[in-house]
Design a protein around this motif. Structure first.
Motif, PDB file in Angstrom:
ATOM      1  N   LEU A  88       0.805  -1.220   0.000  1.00 22.61           N
ATOM      2  CA  LEU A  88       0.000   0.000   0.000  1.00 22.61           C
ATOM      3  C   LEU A  88       0.841   1.274   0.000  1.00 22.61           C
ATOM      4  CD1 LEU A  88      -2.902  -0.964   2.412  1.00 22.61           C
ATOM      5  CD2 LEU A  88      -2.998  -0.697  -0.064  1.00 22.61           C
ATOM      6  N   LEU A  89       1.975   1.260   0.692  1.00 16.97           N
ATOM      7  CA  LEU A  89       2.779   2.479   0.804  1.00 16.97           C
ATOM      8  C   LEU A  89       3.794   2.653  -0.317  1.00 16.97           C
ATOM      9  CD1 LEU A  89       3.415   2.543   4.652  1.00 16.97           C
ATOM     10  CD2 LEU A  89       1.766   3.871   3.329  1.00 16.97           C
ATOM     11  N   ILE A  90       4.255   1.555  -0.912  1.00 19.04           N
ATOM     12  CA  ILE A  90       5.275   1.653  -1.960  1.00 19.04           C
ATOM     13  C   ILE A  90       4.738   1.168  -3.306  1.00 19.04           C
ATOM     14  CG2 ILE A  90       7.543   0.837  -2.690  1.00 19.04           C
ATOM     15  CD1 ILE A  90       8.256   0.663   0.320  1.00 19.04           C
ATOM     16  N   GLY A  91       4.154  -0.021  -3.306  1.00 13.94           N
ATOM     17  CA  GLY A  91       3.724  -0.624  -4.563  1.00 13.94           C
ATOM     18  C   GLY A  91       2.566   0.085  -5.234  1.00 13.94           C
ATOM     19  N   LEU A  92       1.555   0.473  -4.465  1.00 19.80           N
ATOM     20  CA  LEU A  92       0.384   1.105  -5.052  1.00 19.80           C
ATOM     21  C   LEU A  92       0.695   2.467  -5.676  1.00 19.80           C
ATOM     22  CD1 LEU A  92      -2.572   0.632  -5.639  1.00 19.80           C
ATOM     23  CD2 LEU A  92      -3.122   1.631  -3.430  1.00 19.80           C
ATOM     24  N   PRO A 119      -3.550 -10.358  -8.047  1.00 24.37           N
ATOM     25  CA  PRO A 119      -2.436 -11.188  -7.581  1.00 24.37           C
ATOM     26  C   PRO A 119      -2.112 -11.008  -6.102  1.00 24.37           C
ATOM     27  CG  PRO A 119      -1.618  -9.391  -8.926  1.00 24.37           C
ATOM     28  CD  PRO A 119      -3.118  -9.334  -8.985  1.00 24.37           C
ATOM     29  N   LEU A 120      -2.602  -9.941  -5.489  1.00 26.94           N
ATOM     30  CA  LEU A 120      -2.267  -9.650  -4.090  1.00 26.94           C
ATOM     31  C   LEU A 120      -3.402  -9.981  -3.131  1.00 26.94           C
ATOM     32  CD1 LEU A 120      -0.549  -6.245  -4.781  1.00 26.94           C
ATOM     33  CD2 LEU A 120       0.563  -8.410  -4.245  1.00 26.94           C
ATOM     34  N   ARG A 121      -4.398 -10.672  -3.605  1.00 28.65           N
ATOM     35  CA  ARG A 121      -5.564 -10.983  -2.778  1.00 28.65           C
ATOM     36  C   ARG A 121      -5.177 -11.754  -1.514  1.00 28.65           C
ATOM     37  NH1 ARG A 121     -10.380 -14.993  -4.253  1.00 28.65           N
ATOM     38  NH2 ARG A 121     -11.593 -14.613  -2.383  1.00 28.65           N
ATOM     39  N   SER A 122      -4.288 -12.719  -1.655  1.00 27.35           N
ATOM     40  CA  SER A 122      -3.916 -13.545  -0.498  1.00 27.35           C
ATOM     41  C   SER A 122      -3.167 -12.740   0.561  1.00 27.35           C
ATOM     42  CB  SER A 122      -3.067 -14.728  -0.956  1.00 27.35           C
ATOM     43  OG  SER A 122      -1.864 -14.278  -1.532  1.00 27.35           O
ATOM     44  N   VAL A 123      -2.504 -11.671   0.167  1.00 26.95           N
ATOM     45  CA  VAL A 123      -1.783 -10.837   1.136  1.00 26.95           C
ATOM     46  C   VAL A 123      -2.770 -10.059   2.006  1.00 26.95           C
ATOM     47  CG1 VAL A 123      -0.196  -8.886   1.384  1.00 26.95           C
ATOM     48  CG2 VAL A 123       0.252 -10.634  -0.323  1.00 26.95           C
ATOM     49  N   VAL A 130     -10.683  -0.822 -14.903  1.00 30.51           N
ATOM     50  CA  VAL A 130     -10.052  -2.135 -15.096  1.00 30.51           C
ATOM     51  C   VAL A 130      -8.693  -2.179 -14.408  1.00 30.51           C
ATOM     52  CG1 VAL A 130      -9.042  -3.680 -16.821  1.00 30.51           C
ATOM     53  CG2 VAL A 130     -11.305  -2.714 -17.188  1.00 30.51           C
ATOM     54  N   LEU A 131      -7.873  -1.150 -14.598  1.00 28.18           N
ATOM     55  CA  LEU A 131      -6.568  -1.104 -13.945  1.00 28.18           C
ATOM     56  C   LEU A 131      -6.701  -1.004 -12.429  1.00 28.18           C
ATOM     57  CD1 LEU A 131      -4.577   1.216 -16.369  1.00 28.18           C
ATOM     58  CD2 LEU A 131      -4.338  -1.248 -16.077  1.00 28.18           C
ATOM     59  N   GLY A 132      -7.780  -0.381 -11.946  1.00 25.66           N
ATOM     60  CA  GLY A 132      -8.018  -0.279 -10.515  1.00 25.66           C
ATOM     61  C   GLY A 132      -8.304  -1.627  -9.875  1.00 25.66           C
ATOM     62  N   PHE A 133      -8.950  -2.519 -10.599  1.00 30.62           N
ATOM     63  CA  PHE A 133      -9.212  -3.857 -10.080  1.00 30.62           C
ATOM     64  C   PHE A 133      -8.075  -4.820 -10.371  1.00 30.62           C
ATOM     65  CE2 PHE A 133     -13.621  -2.400 -10.025  1.00 30.62           C
ATOM     66  CZ  PHE A 133     -13.996  -2.837  -8.771  1.00 30.62           C
ATOM     67  N   LEU A 134      -7.337  -4.579 -11.412  1.00 31.65           N
ATOM     68  CA  LEU A 134      -6.293  -5.496 -11.850  1.00 31.65           C
ATOM     69  C   LEU A 134      -5.174  -5.663 -10.826  1.00 31.65           C
ATOM     70  CD1 LEU A 134      -5.696  -7.190 -14.364  1.00 31.65           C
ATOM     71  CD2 LEU A 134      -4.300  -5.315 -15.187  1.00 31.65           C
ATOM     72  N   TRP A 135      -4.829  -4.607 -10.110  1.00 32.61           N
ATOM     73  CA  TRP A 135      -3.712  -4.692  -9.157  1.00 32.61           C
ATOM     74  C   TRP A 135      -4.054  -5.577  -7.966  1.00 32.61           C
ATOM     75  CZ3 TRP A 135      -3.613  -3.256  -4.030  1.00 32.61           C
ATOM     76  CH2 TRP A 135      -4.693  -2.526  -3.562  1.00 32.61           C
ATOM     77  N   MET A 136      -5.350  -5.729  -7.666  1.00 33.76           N
ATOM     78  CA  MET A 136      -5.752  -6.499  -6.482  1.00 33.76           C
ATOM     79  C   MET A 136      -5.682  -8.008  -6.687  1.00 33.76           C
ATOM     80  SD  MET A 136      -9.022  -4.389  -5.088  1.00 33.76           S
ATOM     81  CE  MET A 136      -9.917  -4.439  -6.633  1.00 33.76           C
TER      82      MET A 136
END
Length: 78
Positions: A17-21, A61-65, A53-59
Motif C-alpha cells: 500500500l505504501l510503496i507498490g500502489l 495477484p495480491l488478494r492472499s496478502v 479495469v486497472l483499478g481492479f487489476l492490481w488487487m
C-alpha cells in the motif's frame, strides 16, 4: 507456495500500500497517457473504463496478502 503468517501478511500489505500502489498508479496514468497519445484522444468513457479495469487489476495477484489483515490475529492466544 508456503502460507504467509498473519504478521508477514500485515507487513507485506503495508509495503504494497505504501510503496507498490503509488508506483502502480504512476504506471497506470502513464499507460493511459500513452493510449491517449497513440489514439489521438480517448473518449471519456473509454478512459474511465481503462482506469476501472486497472483499478481492479492490481488487487488480483495480491488478494492472499490482504485476506484477513483487518481482523484480530488468529494465532494470538487469549
Amino acid at each position: 507456495m508456503p502460507k504467509l503468517s498473519y504478521k508477514a501478511r500485515r507487513r507485506w500489505s503495508l509495503v504494497v500500500l505504501l510503496i507498490g500502489l503509488p508506483i502502480y498508479i504512476v504506471v497506470a496514468v502513464n499507460f493511459t497517457d500513452w493510449l491517449r497519445a497513440r489514439y489521438e484522444g480517448l473518449p471519456v468513457l473509454v478512459e474511465l473504463l481503462v482506469f476501472v479495469v486497472l483499478g481492479f487489476l492490481w488487487m488480483l495477484p495480491l488478494r492472499s496478502v490482504f485476506l484477513g489483515v483487518g481482523k484480530a490475529d488468529p494465532d494470538e492466544e487469549e
